[in-house]
Design a protein around this motif. Sequence first.
Motif, PDB file in Angstrom:
ATOM      1  N   GLY A  28       0.751  -1.105   0.103  1.00 26.77           N
ATOM      2  CA  GLY A  28       0.024   0.094   0.150  1.00 26.77           C
ATOM      3  C   GLY A  28       0.809   1.260  -0.017  1.00 26.77           C
ATOM      4  N   GLY A  29      -0.039   2.380   0.146  1.00 22.68           N
ATOM      5  CA  GLY A  29       0.788   3.642   0.125  1.00 22.68           C
ATOM      6  C   GLY A  29       1.103   4.036   1.711  1.00 22.68           C
ATOM      7  N   MET A  30       1.426   5.519   1.877  1.00 19.32           N
ATOM      8  CA  MET A  30       1.971   5.941   3.026  1.00 19.32           C
ATOM      9  C   MET A  30       0.786   6.017   4.367  1.00 19.32           C
ATOM     10  N   ASN A  31      -0.452   5.831   3.687  1.00 18.02           N
ATOM     11  CA  ASN A  31      -1.614   5.781   4.719  1.00 18.02           C
ATOM     12  C   ASN A  31      -1.712   4.614   5.521  1.00 18.02           C
ATOM     13  N   GLY A  32      -1.230   3.401   4.731  1.00 14.37           N
ATOM     14  CA  GLY A  32      -1.198   2.036   5.400  1.00 14.37           C
ATOM     15  C   GLY A  32       0.252   2.294   6.529  1.00 14.37           C
ATOM     16  N   PHE A  33       1.092   2.901   6.364  1.00 14.52           N
ATOM     17  CA  PHE A  33       2.182   3.090   7.061  1.00 14.52           C
ATOM     18  C   PHE A  33       1.719   3.788   8.475  1.00 14.52           C
ATOM     19  N   GLU A  34       1.164   5.049   8.193  1.00 19.36           N
ATOM     20  CA  GLU A  34       0.492   5.601   9.415  1.00 19.36           C
ATOM     21  C   GLU A  34      -0.346   4.873  10.143  1.00 19.36           C
ATOM     22  N   GLU A  35      -1.505   4.191   9.401  1.00 21.73           N
ATOM     23  CA  GLU A  35      -2.130   3.211  10.297  1.00 21.73           C
ATOM     24  C   GLU A  35      -1.511   2.191  11.067  1.00 21.73           C
ATOM     25  N   VAL A  36      -0.571   1.482  10.474  1.00 25.10           N
ATOM     26  CA  VAL A  36       0.438   0.686  11.347  1.00 25.10           C
ATOM     27  C   VAL A  36       1.048   1.398  12.563  1.00 25.10           C
ATOM     28  N   TYR A  37       1.618   2.730  12.108  1.00 21.75           N
ATOM     29  CA  TYR A  37       2.217   3.277  13.425  1.00 21.75           C
ATOM     30  C   TYR A  37       1.251   3.437  14.449  1.00 21.75           C
ATOM     31  N   GLN A  38      -0.079   4.257  14.147  1.00 22.78           N
ATOM     32  CA  GLN A  38      -0.894   4.265  15.094  1.00 22.78           C
ATOM     33  C   GLN A  38      -1.331   3.092  16.087  1.00 22.78           C
ATOM     34  N   ILE A  39      -1.634   2.033  15.323  1.00 22.84           N
ATOM     35  CA  ILE A  39      -1.702   0.543  16.009  1.00 22.84           C
ATOM     36  C   ILE A  39      -0.602   0.280  16.960  1.00 22.84           C
ATOM     37  N   LEU A  40       0.684   0.446  16.346  1.00 14.76           N
ATOM     38  CA  LEU A  40       1.572  -0.185  17.230  1.00 14.76           C
ATOM     39  C   LEU A  40       1.948   0.825  18.416  1.00 14.76           C
ATOM     40  N   ASP A  41       1.754   1.981  18.179  1.00  9.64           N
ATOM     41  CA  ASP A  41       2.019   3.099  19.160  1.00  9.64           C
ATOM     42  C   ASP A  41       1.218   2.799  20.250  1.00  9.64           C
ATOM     43  N   ARG A  42      -0.201   2.605  20.143  1.00  5.85           N
ATOM     44  CA  ARG A  42      -1.212   2.399  21.476  1.00  5.85           C
ATOM     45  C   ARG A  42      -0.849   0.915  21.834  1.00  5.85           C
ATOM     46  N   SER A  43      -0.778  -0.171  20.948  1.00  6.01           N
ATOM     47  CA  SER A  43      -0.562  -1.547  21.352  1.00  6.01           C
ATOM     48  C   SER A  43       0.818  -1.813  22.400  1.00  6.01           C
ATOM     49  N   LEU A  44       1.699  -0.861  22.069  1.00  7.88           N
ATOM     50  CA  LEU A  44       3.125  -1.026  22.890  1.00  7.88           C
ATOM     51  C   LEU A  44       2.769  -0.172  24.054  1.00  7.88           C
ATOM     52  N   ASP A  45       2.149   0.776  24.165  1.00 10.87           N
ATOM     53  CA  ASP A  45       1.858   1.492  25.566  1.00 10.87           C
ATOM     54  C   ASP A  45       1.291   0.213  26.467  1.00 10.87           C
ATOM     55  N   GLU A  46       0.193  -0.341  26.118  1.00 14.60           N
ATOM     56  CA  GLU A  46      -0.342  -1.500  26.779  1.00 14.60           C
ATOM     57  C   GLU A  46       0.609  -2.693  27.031  1.00 14.60           C
ATOM     58  N   PHE A  47       1.642  -3.097  25.972  1.00 17.13           N
ATOM     59  CA  PHE A  47       2.427  -4.205  26.184  1.00 17.13           C
ATOM     60  C   PHE A  47       3.459  -3.604  27.079  1.00 17.13           C
ATOM     61  N   LEU A  48       3.744  -2.523  27.129  1.00 17.81           N
ATOM     62  CA  LEU A  48       4.703  -1.951  28.285  1.00 17.81           C
ATOM     63  C   LEU A  48       4.217  -1.845  29.806  1.00 17.81           C
ATOM     64  N   SER A  49       2.997  -1.694  29.930  1.00 16.43           N
ATOM     65  CA  SER A  49       2.271  -1.702  31.105  1.00 16.43           C
ATOM     66  C   SER A  49       2.133  -3.204  31.538  1.00 16.43           C
ATOM     67  N   PHE A  50       2.028  -4.205  30.659  1.00 17.22           N
ATOM     68  CA  PHE A  50       2.119  -5.582  30.821  1.00 17.22           C
ATOM     69  C   PHE A  50       3.415  -5.934  31.451  1.00 17.22           C
ATOM     70  N   ILE A  51       4.499  -5.569  30.691  1.00 14.05           N
ATOM     71  CA  ILE A  51       5.934  -5.886  31.204  1.00 14.05           C
ATOM     72  C   ILE A  51       5.987  -5.416  32.480  1.00 14.05           C
ATOM     73  N   ARG A  52       5.777  -4.053  32.609  1.00 14.36           N
ATOM     74  CA  ARG A  52       5.823  -3.406  34.025  1.00 14.36           C
ATOM     75  C   ARG A  52       5.377  -4.256  35.065  1.00 14.36           C
ATOM     76  N   LYS A  53       4.061  -4.499  34.853  1.00 18.66           N
ATOM     77  CA  LYS A  53       3.296  -5.184  35.972  1.00 18.66           C
ATOM     78  C   LYS A  53       4.042  -6.685  36.183  1.00 18.66           C
ATOM     79  N   THR A  54       4.095  -7.360  35.000  1.00 18.16           N
ATOM     80  CA  THR A  54       4.564  -8.883  35.207  1.00 18.16           C
ATOM     81  C   THR A  54       6.099  -8.752  35.883  1.00 18.16           C
ATOM     82  N   HIS A  55       6.932  -7.929  35.669  1.00 20.35           N
ATOM     83  CA  HIS A  55       8.128  -7.856  36.315  1.00 20.35           C
ATOM     84  C   HIS A  55       8.534  -6.756  37.442  1.00 20.35           C
ATOM     85  N   ASP A  56       7.419  -6.245  37.813  1.00 21.99           N
ATOM     86  CA  ASP A  56       7.286  -5.177  38.860  1.00 21.99           C
ATOM     87  C   ASP A  56       8.286  -4.174  38.583  1.00 21.99           C
ATOM     88  N   LEU A  57       8.359  -3.412  37.453  1.00 19.97           N
ATOM     89  CA  LEU A  57       9.069  -2.407  36.920  1.00 19.97           C
ATOM     90  C   LEU A  57       8.337  -1.056  37.333  1.00 19.97           C
TER      91      LEU A  57
END
Length: 156
Positions: free
Chosen positions: A127-156
Amino acid sequence: MIKVLFVCLGNICRSPLAEAIFKKKLETEGLSNKIHTDSAGTANYHVGENPDPRTIEIAEKHGVPVNHKGQQFKKHHQNEFDYLVAMDHSNYRNMTIELGSDPEKLLLMRDFDPAGKGQDVPDPWYGGMNGFEEVYQILDRSLDEFLSFIRKTHDL
Ligand code: 4NP
């Protein structure tokens, strides 16, 4: 050190972007000395290559530095990393084939997406740049939640 490997197909679009965004979050949160991150692709098409120019462009637009060379996902990564995070269900399946099992370390990126749990991070390659922007937004919010999960799991 907690080690996280992001995995897609080519290792030039989604997973190097996930790695770069996550690295920036770790720096902002002062966790770079506790969590290490890298990325790989299930295919060998782009081994040794820089990320796709569109990956670099979208990352730069959001102030995220990208620095990665393509590598293929291999069985040894299972021993070296604590978390193996697949971008889509096809990557997930290919990883279980490579590993010969369905290991507990294996996670799906969008299981951490509050706005689309269990879905694929769409492959933006054709696809074009729109698809990359969509991927960026998905990753940005998913990674926030993933980091919370890591923090909780490892007491960070
Ligand atoms: P990625 O995207 O898996 O997000 O890196 C792709 C990159 C290259 C190809 C497919 C998907 N390819 O067919 O070369």
